[in-house]
Design an enzyme around this catalytic site. Structure first.
Site, PDB file in Angstrom:
ATOM      1  N   ASP A  54       0.841  -1.204   0.000  1.00  0.00           N
ATOM      2  CA  ASP A  54       0.000   0.000   0.000  1.00  0.00           C
ATOM      3  C   ASP A  54       0.870   1.245   0.000  1.00  0.00           C
ATOM      4  O   ASP A  54       1.795   1.368   0.808  1.00  0.00           O
ATOM      5  CB  ASP A  54      -0.914   0.015   1.225  1.00  0.00           C
ATOM      6  CG  ASP A  54      -1.698   1.310   1.315  1.00  0.00           C
ATOM      7  OD1 ASP A  54      -2.624   1.500   0.510  1.00  0.00           O
ATOM      8  OD2 ASP A  54      -1.361   2.146   2.178  1.00  0.00           O
ATOM      9  N   TYR A  59       2.728  10.226   0.671  1.00  0.00           N
ATOM     10  CA  TYR A  59       3.879   9.704   1.399  1.00  0.00           C
ATOM     11  C   TYR A  59       5.183  10.159   0.732  1.00  0.00           C
ATOM     12  O   TYR A  59       5.578   9.651  -0.315  1.00  0.00           O
ATOM     13  CB  TYR A  59       3.848   8.179   1.457  1.00  0.00           C
ATOM     14  CG  TYR A  59       2.601   7.583   2.081  1.00  0.00           C
ATOM     15  CD1 TYR A  59       1.779   8.313   2.928  1.00  0.00           C
ATOM     16  CD2 TYR A  59       2.260   6.253   1.819  1.00  0.00           C
ATOM     17  CE1 TYR A  59       0.648   7.759   3.489  1.00  0.00           C
ATOM     18  CE2 TYR A  59       1.120   5.685   2.390  1.00  0.00           C
ATOM     19  CZ  TYR A  59       0.322   6.437   3.210  1.00  0.00           C
ATOM     20  OH  TYR A  59      -0.807   5.885   3.758  1.00  0.00           O
ATOM     21  N   LYS A  85      -3.688   5.951  -3.668  1.00  0.00           N
ATOM     22  CA  LYS A  85      -4.761   6.831  -3.211  1.00  0.00           C
ATOM     23  C   LYS A  85      -4.899   8.069  -4.097  1.00  0.00           C
ATOM     24  O   LYS A  85      -3.963   8.417  -4.828  1.00  0.00           O
ATOM     25  CB  LYS A  85      -4.514   7.232  -1.756  1.00  0.00           C
ATOM     26  CG  LYS A  85      -4.332   6.002  -0.843  1.00  0.00           C
ATOM     27  CD  LYS A  85      -3.967   6.365   0.559  1.00  0.00           C
ATOM     28  CE  LYS A  85      -3.746   5.111   1.393  1.00  0.00           C
ATOM     29  NZ  LYS A  85      -2.443   4.474   1.112  1.00  0.00           N
TER      30      LYS A  85
END
Length: 338
Positions: A54, A59, A85
């Site tokens: 993931d 990030y 995402k």
């Protein structure tokens, strides 16, 4: 329980491993991780049987996706599951003009919230470019919770339920992505999203753990009813369920309050009586729920990852769970490992 055990991902024709590799740390959160360590952890996870990874644009301002793609690029794409995402668009910018916090030595991109239809489509395509992989399997709408957006959350949520939802539903209908969902820090937001839209899955950070089971009231039952999968990140409540109730222990990224320290000390004492490390109990408890196929763990070193993998497969006697419930340290209706 083994890290590589395959489990069905809700109603989707997709199997994920019970242990998933979370990539926020390789985005250099709080402190830097070098390229060798980043790749070493992903290769170690792979060799241990982990096949679910993931990541997210947020990030490391794109660094996590760059590193994840680099480490998985030459793997058989049909052998692993990848989620990322939407909700933020990245734009190149001079390093001197970027506020990188909480990331260190991140990628040279400015992060801009964008939950519109066009912004979602752009974010999705940009992620695939950074990853340089042919597809992502699961896509979550990221951070539409009060924790992240504060007073703006109601309007942000509404925008996402229109813009992001429309874009992701189109991508799902076209077979570009297999599953779509929401990734946030609050089960209440997941619950409202599931009531409003036809989501396949959720990524819930820190709100269903050995310490917190309020999600059992209405959210997780609705997920079971709809056969929606929930993956749990932050299963150590940002630290205290890994370290125990030691001085300076963190709970939700802040010093743990006295009542939390007391509760964790009680749980830890029961675990000790049965020869079970507290982190092992924390990890295995989460994936005992029938709606939760996978536990996402982020680590900073190969040694830390090895510990997580050992804890995940550590034998736990059924009597321990019974003792926790008897002492009021675990809800009676909480599913526990068989």
């Amino acid at each position: 329980m083994q890290a590589g055990d395959k489990r069905k991902f809700g109603r989707i024709d997709l199997d994920v491993t019970a242990f998933a590799f979370g990539t926020a740390p390789i985005g250099n959160i709080f402190s830097a991780i070098d390229e060798e360590t980043s790749d070493g952890m992903i290769q170690h996870a792979w060799n241990a049987g982990v096949r679910y990874f993931d990541t997210a644009p947020y990030y490391g301002n794109g660094l996590s996706e760059l590193r994840t793609g680099h480490s998985l690029r030459w793997k058989d794409r049909d052998q692993f599951v990848l989620s990322s995402k939407v909700g933020r668009v990245l734009k190149p910018k001079k390093r001197s003009e970027i506020n990188f916090a909480p990331w260190v030595n991140a990628a040279a991109n400015e992060v801009i919230f964008d939950y519109s239809y066009d912004g979602t489509m752009r974010a999705f395509e940009d992620s695939l470019q950074r990853l340089a992989l042919e597809r992502m399997d699961i896509c979550f709408i990221h951070d539409i919770d009060v924790f992240t957006r504060g007073a703006d959350q109601p309007e942000v949520f509404k925008t996402a339920m229109d813009g992001c939802w429309k874009a992701l539903a189109k991508l799902r209908n076209e077979g570009v992505v297999k599953a779509i969902g929401v990734g946030v820090n609050e089960w209440q937001v997941c619950h409202e999203a599931l009531k409003q839209r036809d989501f396949d899955c959720f990524l819930l950070a820190g709100r269903y753990t050995l310490l917190e089971q309020e999600a059992l009231d209405v959210f997780l039952p609705l997920c079971q009813e709809r056969n929606a999968a929930v993956v749990v990140g932050g299963g150590f409540n940002s630290g205290i369920l890994a370290t125990g109730a030691v001085e300076g222990a963190k709970y939700n990224y802040s010093p743990a309050p006295a009542e939390i320290m007391k509760r964790v000390a009680g749980i830890e004492a029961v675990c000790r009586e049965h020869g079970v490390p507290l982190p092992a109990a924390a990890m295995q408890f989460v994936v005992a729920h029938p709606a939760i196929p996978s536990f996402i763990a982020g680590t900073r070193t190969v040694e830390q990852l090895s510990k997580n993998l050992d804890w995940f497969s550590h034998p736990i006697p059924g009597e321990m769970w019974a003792d926790l419930k008897k002492k009021g340290l675990l809800r009676e209706d909480a599913p526990t490992p068989a």
